[in-house]
Design a protein around this motif. Structure first.
Motif, PDB file in Angstrom:
ATOM      1  N   UNK A 120       3.291   3.750 -11.000  1.00  0.00           N
ATOM      2  CA  UNK A 120       4.710   3.796 -11.371  1.00  0.00           C
ATOM      3  C   UNK A 120       5.498   4.744 -10.472  1.00  0.00           C
ATOM      4  N   UNK A 121       6.749   4.369 -10.211  1.00  0.00           N
ATOM      5  CA  UNK A 121       7.701   5.192  -9.460  1.00  0.00           C
ATOM      6  C   UNK A 121       7.270   5.435  -8.016  1.00  0.00           C
ATOM      7  N   UNK A 122       6.633   4.434  -7.427  1.00  0.00           N
ATOM      8  CA  UNK A 122       6.290   4.518  -6.008  1.00  0.00           C
ATOM      9  C   UNK A 122       6.990   3.428  -5.207  1.00  0.00           C
ATOM     10  N   UNK A 123       8.060   2.858  -5.783  1.00  0.00           N
ATOM     11  CA  UNK A 123       8.826   1.855  -5.060  1.00  0.00           C
ATOM     12  C   UNK A 123       8.187   0.488  -5.029  1.00  0.00           C
ATOM     13  N   UNK A 124       7.381   0.159  -6.057  1.00  0.00           N
ATOM     14  CA  UNK A 124       6.657  -1.111  -6.046  1.00  0.00           C
ATOM     15  C   UNK A 124       7.619  -2.293  -6.133  1.00  0.00           C
ATOM     16  N   UNK A 125       8.633  -2.192  -7.001  1.00  0.00           N
ATOM     17  CA  UNK A 125       9.584  -3.299  -7.126  1.00  0.00           C
ATOM     18  C   UNK A 125      10.309  -3.537  -5.808  1.00  0.00           C
ATOM     19  N   UNK A 126      10.781  -2.473  -5.181  1.00  0.00           N
ATOM     20  CA  UNK A 126      11.460  -2.625  -3.889  1.00  0.00           C
ATOM     21  C   UNK A 126      10.521  -3.206  -2.843  1.00  0.00           C
ATOM     22  N   UNK A 127       9.254  -2.793  -2.868  1.00  0.00           N
ATOM     23  CA  UNK A 127       8.291  -3.319  -1.901  1.00  0.00           C
ATOM     24  C   UNK A 127       8.052  -4.809  -2.120  1.00  0.00           C
TER      25      UNK A 127
END
Length: 447
Positions: free
Chosen positions: A188-195
């Protein structure tokens, strides 16, 4: 730095050199009523403004307030590294937390349930969005985080995150098949959605019909059509409708519900799905998918799994070049054409009292000497060899070995790419793979 943000006389001379943040209202349509809380506003707004101004001046992308030994400790997170930034007495710290919640249009008295909100702000002629969230640690005790976002900056396209061309090519080739599953993964909160959206934007929109079925908030999907399911239609009926519309690629969002994932795999021979899964790394993502749908389906339909890690970049103004020796080049498997690497400037000789400090050498980074971050990537490619490993049990170590043997892009290998490109140092790569240690807060930027 041990600063007390509740002390009006603290750093008076320094405050003359720096402006304070301007709060410009709550986000998400909320309207805080400051007039109903005059005592809280008078007591807590000044130290809150100083704290947030100080964090923005030091380039913090996150500010954390949490209880510690009867006080409220403050941490600034700069380029992924947490720095202690002072503490305030418990009651004053609680008042500061309440003030921040009030500015975000939240309930300042609520400490039994988590809350989320945001504050529009301006500092040094630049607009910011301060995203607020609280976490209840125990009854009546909470932690508050401020995530600092620049509304003009997005990380939704491959070029935004510095994705290398060979990886873009791999992702594009997989989506060209218009079948199978491509996932981004990470904690969580590692930019997965943006990636995952970056992976979606590797698709050629002029050749393929791309639809979105996920809630992406205010993120902008370029050349992607939003799909609204009809009332009463489940996922299977909705995917049938998309097939009739001649859809090729579907952005499905997060894989989290086993029944939904099962349906997606059932359609993966007729549609290409791009999404995300909350797993620490691709090997763990494979393990989770097998628990949901079985090894055979994972090997058959998954095309690849992508993840990233952010590493601090060297300050361009003070980084120092050096020639790597032959042993180092062999160890890093560097091409013979690589003649120069870069590192942070060495600290001055302590015996030389007249030598300038690192802070004096570079005003831009104030002696850190890193400024910003860059992404390195890992991509598990479902080759024939990897399919055999997955079908035989998908042991994480076996998956890692197969990735190494096939020279797939790994986090460590791609981090060396950043070193070769002069963006970061070997020391920073080594640091980023070690457990984080607390550091002193970096100095404020002068206007």
């Amino acid at each position: 730095m041990g600063r007390d943000f509740d002390d009006d006389d603290n750093d008076e001379e320094e405050e003359d050199d720096f402006e304070e943040v301007l709060f410009q209202g709550a986000m998400f349509g909320r309207e805080p009523d400051l007039k109903k809380n005059p005592r809280l506003v008078n007591a807590a707004r000044p130290p809150v403004k100083r704290m947030i101004s100080d964090g923005l001046a030091r380039r913090a992308h996150m500010i954390v307030l949490e209880p510690a030994q009867g006080r409220i400790a403050i941490r600034f997170v700069v380029d992924g590294v947490p720095y202690p930034a002072g503490a305030v007495p418990g009651q004053r710290g609680v008042a500061m937390i309440q003030m921040i919640k009030l500015l975000a249009g939240l309930n300042p008295q609520e400490r039994s349930e988590p809350q989320t909100g945001g504050i529009n702000a301006e500092f040094d002629d630049k607009k910011y969005e301060l995203m607020i969230d609280t976490t209840v640690l125990k009854p009546g005790v909470e932690r508050l985080r401020i995530r600092v976002e620049d509304p003009k900056v997005s990380y939704l396209k491959p070029s935004d995150v510095g994705m290398p061309e060979n990886l873009i090519k791999d992702l594009r080739e997989h989506t060209n098949e218009a079948s199978g599953i491509i996932l981004a993964c990470g904690p969580p909160e590692t930019g997965v959605t943006s990636l995952s959206i970056c992976a979606l934007h590797c698709v050629d929109p002029y050749l393929y019909s791309v639809y979105n079925m996920a809630d992406v908030g205010n993120r902008e999907l370029t050349n992607v059509t939003d799909f609204e399911p009809e009332e009463g239609h489940d996922l299977e009926l909705s995917l049938d409708r998309l097939i009739r519309r001649e859809a090729d690629i579907i952005y499905s969002g997060e894989f989290q519900d086993p029944s939904t994932v099962q349906t997606i795999f059932d359609f993966a021979d007729r549609l290409c799905f791009v999404g995300e899964i909350r797993s620490a790394n691709p090997a763990q993502a494979i393990k989770q998918l097998i628990e949901w749908v079985g090894a055979d389906k994972v090997a058959q339909h998954v095309r690849g799994i992508l993840t990233q890690k952010l590493i601090r970049t060297l300050c361009d103004d003070c980084k120092q070049a050096f020639r790597p020796n032959p042993q180092l080049k062999r160890q890093l498997q560097l091409d013979e054409a690589v003649k120069v690497l870069y590192r942070a400037p060495a600290p001055p000789d302590p015996e030389d009292v007249e030598a300038p400090t690192i802070e004096e050498l570079c005003e831009d980074c104030d002696g850190l000497p890193y400024h910003g971050r860059a992404a390195c990537f890992e991509f598990l490619n479902m080759t024939d060899g990897m399919k055999e490993v997955v079908s035989s049990g998908a042991d994480p170590e076996a998956i890692r070995k197969q990735m190494h043997d096939e020279k797939m892009t790994t986090i460590q290998r791609d981090a060396v790419r950043l070193v070769v490109e002069g963006k970061t140092s070997l020391e920073e790569v080594q640091r980023s793979f070690r457990p984080a240690r607390k550091k002193r807060a970096p100095k404020r930027r002068r206007r």
